[in-house]
Design a protein around this motif. Structure first.
Motif, PDB file in Angstrom:
ATOM      1  N   TYR B 198     -21.969  17.665  19.720  1.00 37.29           N
ATOM      2  CA  TYR B 198     -23.406  17.901  19.556  1.00 37.29           C
ATOM      3  C   TYR B 198     -23.681  18.466  18.160  1.00 37.29           C
ATOM      4  N   THR B 202     -29.151  20.892  19.122  1.00 40.88           N
ATOM      5  CA  THR B 202     -28.668  20.355  20.397  1.00 40.88           C
ATOM      6  C   THR B 202     -27.401  21.106  20.795  1.00 40.88           C
ATOM      7  N   ASP B 203     -26.525  21.312  19.814  1.00 46.03           N
ATOM      8  CA  ASP B 203     -25.314  22.089  20.058  1.00 46.03           C
ATOM      9  C   ASP B 203     -25.690  23.502  20.508  1.00 46.03           C
ATOM     10  N   ALA B 204     -26.690  24.058  19.846  1.00 43.44           N
ATOM     11  CA  ALA B 204     -27.129  25.410  20.192  1.00 43.44           C
ATOM     12  C   ALA B 204     -27.668  25.465  21.620  1.00 43.44           C
TER      13      ALA B 204
END
Lengths: 260, 479
Positions: B198, B202-204
């Protein structure tokens, strides 16, 4: 716990408690819904992590520096997210747009500010400042409570190692070309030599192969593309409802910013 | 309630050796994890405390502290309580002794791996998911072992209906698997380094969906399961309300998973996602307090014993802190409050009121009751339990109050303006220095809590290595 006068849903639930597989399925469904509703839309083009126009992937040396930033846990004390609030914009600079993080694997927003935010630190100080700051934080920032990171000045990064990183980053979606990956070690050395030259001009004799040089490369890149893109009027996803456009107008350029 | 009627013939069928192993590991990791916490608290108050070494900087030890207390201390007590209680609730031995042993030793191997890799700077940087990808793979395998053992035992059960504790354990087993796998998806670059699939926010979001539900499904649901087993068992009182347990269980597991985005308020995550996170966080008060009330009201008729029984003291304070931190959390998820509290020590105070107050106190309460039972030996220093209780309680109060004060101070000063509309405290370091007295107070609070844990560890070692209890008739009816 069993009560004699079970009616309605308690009686139905009592039945469910006898069917462990069905119970497990229902738990699974219950815990999946929220995540699906919130996360899946972020893979769409509407809400997805598209890069802001002008934001480009990190260079090989910056990737190496970012890996060191992760290794040292810099994010445990420093955030990389300027919130759209007047006080933050005054202190740190332009608030952060989603599209600035497009090539961040992993994200490094942080959850705690024991030290100041670093989202706009790129270009704020000369390379020599960072070199000295990592060697002795109190030399550049009187009263700082950051420990020295002197091993960065002693340890060398491995240019042969970077291609594996870039290949992996390409697989997760960072648009590196095969030529860029092939030329990464040379590109890395060229950028490091440039930083070493600037340090020399400031009277510091630094081996371009040391980790501190990669770290400086990364720190000097932080937030720079985004700032230029925002200044050029790149469109950003809708911000939180704090009327940030007005606030941004009142912000000084980060170079005029306050001491850390 | 059905669980109190345990015959000694049943007891002999159960595998309590693995319970002893997990209980021992809990004690060991409690000391290690809390010592790491005290050390990094010292580093914040006094920066040279890393001794100039790269392996001991705050940046590297902080993940070691969080992993040690959550997964080593917290994980091992969950497994202690689950292996002990589910055999008794389901009236059957664990599905497989071999799987139980693989689970135990595998889990300890993961923790040792964490203790080695994190100081070396080998990390993925995602909070509470820092461990490098080979360890992530090992976690997945060991969790599958645990899940097979768990569901196999459920399948073999001699009791038709699953008791409420089992519901909570089940949500723990299932949800942690989902969270861990989805959040850890990454492409390896080398054996030691990988990059998540991600990107950016989005990763967060995936991370905080994981991170908040590590709180929800690692530090809440299994502990509520423990509460539902041990509180009635120890106090001898039936659970207050069956209806309430049904409602708050399903509401909790459904609502919790939505709350992650409250960690990303005022980021450029889409506003609807932030608002969903905030809204569901506020709604979470209801099922959280449902659990707290069901726990506290279970003690109706047993309150006189709280005055004299240290075990009940620990449990009552634990459930009370659960209620307090699950009020504070939703409040901090409100955008306006979060604009002040985010990135400050307030958050640190909040998590410690949950971790020390809820998870820590319930753990010690259970162990003071369980250890003499498991080893069939009387507590070596019974009086120390009450001393430990007061050290821990005062320690938590000092910790949370100092962190509230520190958080409010820095939060307000970061955004204070002078008459000309400029920052009143433009130099960040000036604000940091104002926090010094609070950091020292926090260090003292942490030290008190740690001292209590060490007293417990000494008591534990003396107890299990001491002489066996005089043969007592009908040990199951001890309380």
């Amino acid at each position: 716990m069993s009560t004699p006068n079970e009616t309605g849903y308690t009686s139905a639930h009592r039945t469910l408690e006898g069917k462990s597989a069905l119970f497990a399925v229902m738990v699974t469904v219950a815990i999946l819904i929220g995540g699906i509703v919130e996360i899946i839309p972020l893979f769409s083009t509407t809400y997805g992590p598209e890069a802001l126009a002008g934001v480009t992937p990190y260079t090989a040396l910056e990737v190496a520096g970012r890996d060191i930033y992760v290794r040292e846990g810099c994010y445990t004390c420093h955030s990389q997210m300027v919130r759209p609030m007047r006080a933050e914009v005054l202190r740190y600079g332009e608030w952060t747009r989603a599209g600035e993080y497009a090539y961040d694997h992993p994200f490094l927003l942080g959850s705690r500010r024991l030290g100041p935010d670093l989202q706009r630190v790129g270009g704020k100080y000369p390379d020599a400042w960072h070199f000295e700051h990592m060697r002795d934080p109190r030399a550049t920032s009187p009263g700082s409570v950051m420990p020295p990171y002197t091993w960065l000045h002693r340890q060398a990064y491995d240019p042969a190692d970077i291609q594996a990183s870039l290949r992996a980053l390409k697989k997760v979606g960072v648009p590196y070309t095969d030529e860029q990956i092939a030329g990464a070690p040379a590109d890395m050395q060229a950028q490091a030599a440039g930083i070493s030259e600037r340090l020399k001009a400031a009277g510091i004799d630094a081996d371009p192969g040391k980790e501190i040089v990669a770290m400086i490369a990364y720190l000097q890149r932080l937030g720079k593309d985004g700032r230029a893109a925002i200044a050029a009027g790149a469109t950003a996803p809708a911000p939180t409802p704090a009327a940030p456009a007005v606030q941004a107008a009142t912000a000084p350029a980060p170079e005029q910013g306050v001491t850390p | 309630m059905q669980t109190t009627a345990v015959s000694s013939a049943d007891e002999a069928r159960y595998d309590d050796e693995v319970v002893k192993l997990f209980a021992t590991a809990t004690v060991v990791w409690a000391v290690v994890g809390m010592l790491a916490g005290v050390w990094i608290a010292l580093e914040i108050a006094y920066w040279p405390a890393n001794l100039g070494l790269q392996w001991t900087t705050f940046g590297r030890l902080r993940p070691l502290h969080t992993n040690a207390v959550i997964f080593a201390f917290g994980g091992n007590i969950c497994f202690t309580g689950i292996y002990y209680s589910m055999q008794r609730l389901l009236k059957v031995r664990m599905f497989s002794d071999a799987l139980s042993r693989i689970h135990f030793w595998g889990w300890q191997l993961i923790i040792v791996g964490a203790a080695i890799t994190l100081p070396l700077g080998l990390t993925q940087s995602k909070e509470y998911a820092e461990l490098i990808w080979p360890i992530d793979v090992l976690i997945t395998l060991i969790w599958v072992v645990f899940a097979i053992n768990f569901f196999g035992t459920v399948y073999n059960r001699k009791v038709k209906h699953l008791y409420v504790a089992i519901w909570f354990y089940m949500s723990f087993v299932i949800t942690i698997a989902v969270l861990h796998i989805v959040n850890s998806l990454a492409i390896p670059a080398t054996l030691l380094r990988s990059y998540p699939i991600y990107a950016g926010l989005t990763d967060a979001l995936v991370q905080w969906w994981y991170g908040h539900n590590a709180v929800g499904f690692f530090l809440t649901t299994p502990f509520l399961g423990l509460m539902y087993y041990f509180l009635p068992r120890i106090s001898g009182r039936p659970v207050f309300s069956y209806r309430l347990s049904i409602i708050h269980f399903w509401a909790l597991v459904f609502l919790y998973i939505w709350a992650g985005p409250h960690h990303l308020l005022y980021s450029s995550l889409p506003e609807w996602a932030q608002t969903l996170g905030m809204t569901f966080s506020i709604m979470l008060i209801a099922p959280s307090w449902g659990g707290m009330l069901n726990g506290l009201l279970t003690l109706r008729g047993a309150w006189d014993r709280v005055r004299t029984d240290p075990v009940l003291k620990f449990l009552v304070v634990a459930v009370s802190f659960y209620g307090m931190s699950t009020f504070e959390g939703p409040m901090m998820s409100i955008r306006a409050v979060n604009s002040l509290s985010h990135y400050t020590n307030w958050t640190i105070g909040h998590v410690h009121s949950g971790a020390l107050g809820w998870n820590g106190m319930i753990t010690f309460g259970i162990l003071y009751w369980l250890v003499p039972k498991l080893w069939n030996k009387p507590l070596a220093y019974p009086g120390w339990a009450t001393t430990h209780f007061w050290l821990a309680t005062i320690g938590i109060v000092l910790y949370t109050v100092s962190m509230w004060a520190a958080g409010l101070t820095e939060g307000l000063q970061w955004r204070a303006f002078d008459a000309a509309g400029q920052l009143k405290y433009p130099n960040f370091v000036d604000i940091v220095h104002q926090l010094q007295p609070f950091y020292l107070l926090r260090l003292l609070g942490g030290l008190l809590f740690f001292t209590g844990a060490v007293m417990f560890a000494v008591n534990f070692v003396k107890t299990v290595s001491g002489p066996a209890a005089a043969p007592a008739p009908a040990p199951a009816a001890a309380r």
